[in-house]
Design an enzyme around this catalytic site. Sequence first.
Site, PDB file in Angstrom:
ATOM      1  N   PRO A   1       8.128  14.449  17.495  1.00 41.66           N
ATOM      2  CA  PRO A   1       8.716  15.459  18.372  1.00 41.66           C
ATOM      3  C   PRO A   1       9.120  16.697  17.569  1.00 41.66           C
ATOM      4  CG  PRO A   1       9.713  13.302  18.742  1.00 41.66           C
ATOM      5  CD  PRO A   1       8.880  13.193  17.498  1.00 41.66           C
ATOM      6  N   LYS A   2       8.979  17.866  18.179  1.00 42.81           N
ATOM      7  CA  LYS A   2       9.402  19.104  17.519  1.00 42.81           C
ATOM      8  C   LYS A   2      10.845  19.399  17.935  1.00 42.81           C
ATOM      9  CE  LYS A   2       8.276  23.898  16.636  1.00 42.81           C
ATOM     10  NZ  LYS A   2       9.692  24.322  16.781  1.00 42.81           N
ATOM     11  N   TRP A   3      11.742  19.174  17.003  1.00 40.38           N
ATOM     12  CA  TRP A   3      13.160  19.344  17.281  1.00 40.38           C
ATOM     13  C   TRP A   3      13.523  20.824  17.355  1.00 40.38           C
ATOM     14  CZ3 TRP A   3      15.798  14.993  18.383  1.00 40.38           C
ATOM     15  CH2 TRP A   3      15.186  13.790  18.034  1.00 40.38           C
TER      16      TRP A   3
END
Length: 352
Positions: free
Chosen positions: A29-31
Amino acid sequence: MPLPLAPPVDPMLATLARELPTGRLYYEPKWDGFRCLVFRDGDEVVLQSRNGKPLDRYFPELSAPLRRLLPPRCVVDGELVVPRGGVLDFDALSERIHPAASRVRMLAERDPARFVAFDLLALEDETLLDAPFTVRRARLADVLGRVEAPVHLTPVTDDPATAADWFARFEGAGLDGVIAKPADGPYTPGRRTLVKVKHQRTADVVVGGFRWHKDGQGVGSLLLGLYDDGGTLRHIGVAAAFAAGRRRELVEELAPYRPTDEAPLGEHPWADGDGVAGTPRGPSRWNQAKDTSWQPLRPELVAEVAYEQLQGDRLRHGARLLRWRPDRDPTSCRYDQLQTPPPAELAQLFAV
């Protein structure tokens, strides 16, 4: 700090793609937070930002947990995030960059930050920059296998279908895409060897004003608005990043909507708002020299823009102007046209 890697170290970066890549890749996931490299050598802990600046004074609540939960000597790449109200709140995170230590302490107590680890650059006396990602990830999972809040180990998968599910499902909790990492790739400081896939949508919005470009040679940004359920035009963000020629063209295209003696402005919905109740913000608290004055337009011009993410009632990033929509009634440009993802439990993100 006698580690095999000493700060500052440039983090590895990513290029933007519109579709999820496939191949010998791992996905995370791209935080949506602040990139942060953590250097720990015994009791000494240093938090470094993406641009090499220290972050320690802005996140005092993390020093003790990082000393307790990270290996005694290590360099870990990750992201600082602030969860609030069941989602990641970037505005709450940004409030931390404040000159007053008392305010930072207050915010740290009210909305404590968390550190999400996703790469291991060094451990004890060993540098891992040249090791494949699969090796770095395995070592990271080994040393953080029993980690607990406020430190977290990011989820990872080599299954594109799972990554696509994350891309759709996790956005409701404030994440803004997926990162793809070559399975055999080394850690490359400062180089764009990763791929990021971010959400992209379009909306029809009202152009309620504009700001001149800093060089005075054209339009720097368009001020965008949407009508809420009560019929009030609320400022949601800007469209900017125009080429020099386009900035000059916009001056002519906006001219018919600027007030004149023959066509006065009337009562503008953002007049004298100064950032209150959905109006354009006033002077920047970070850069007092920055000119944030704006020019009002009659709210009659509709534009189609591309945007990535809505946070609360505002655009998280600047939008991109696609075209004018003379066929649209400005009052039809409402919040209910936006694609709002279903909510997702933040705890679910950390438990994957």
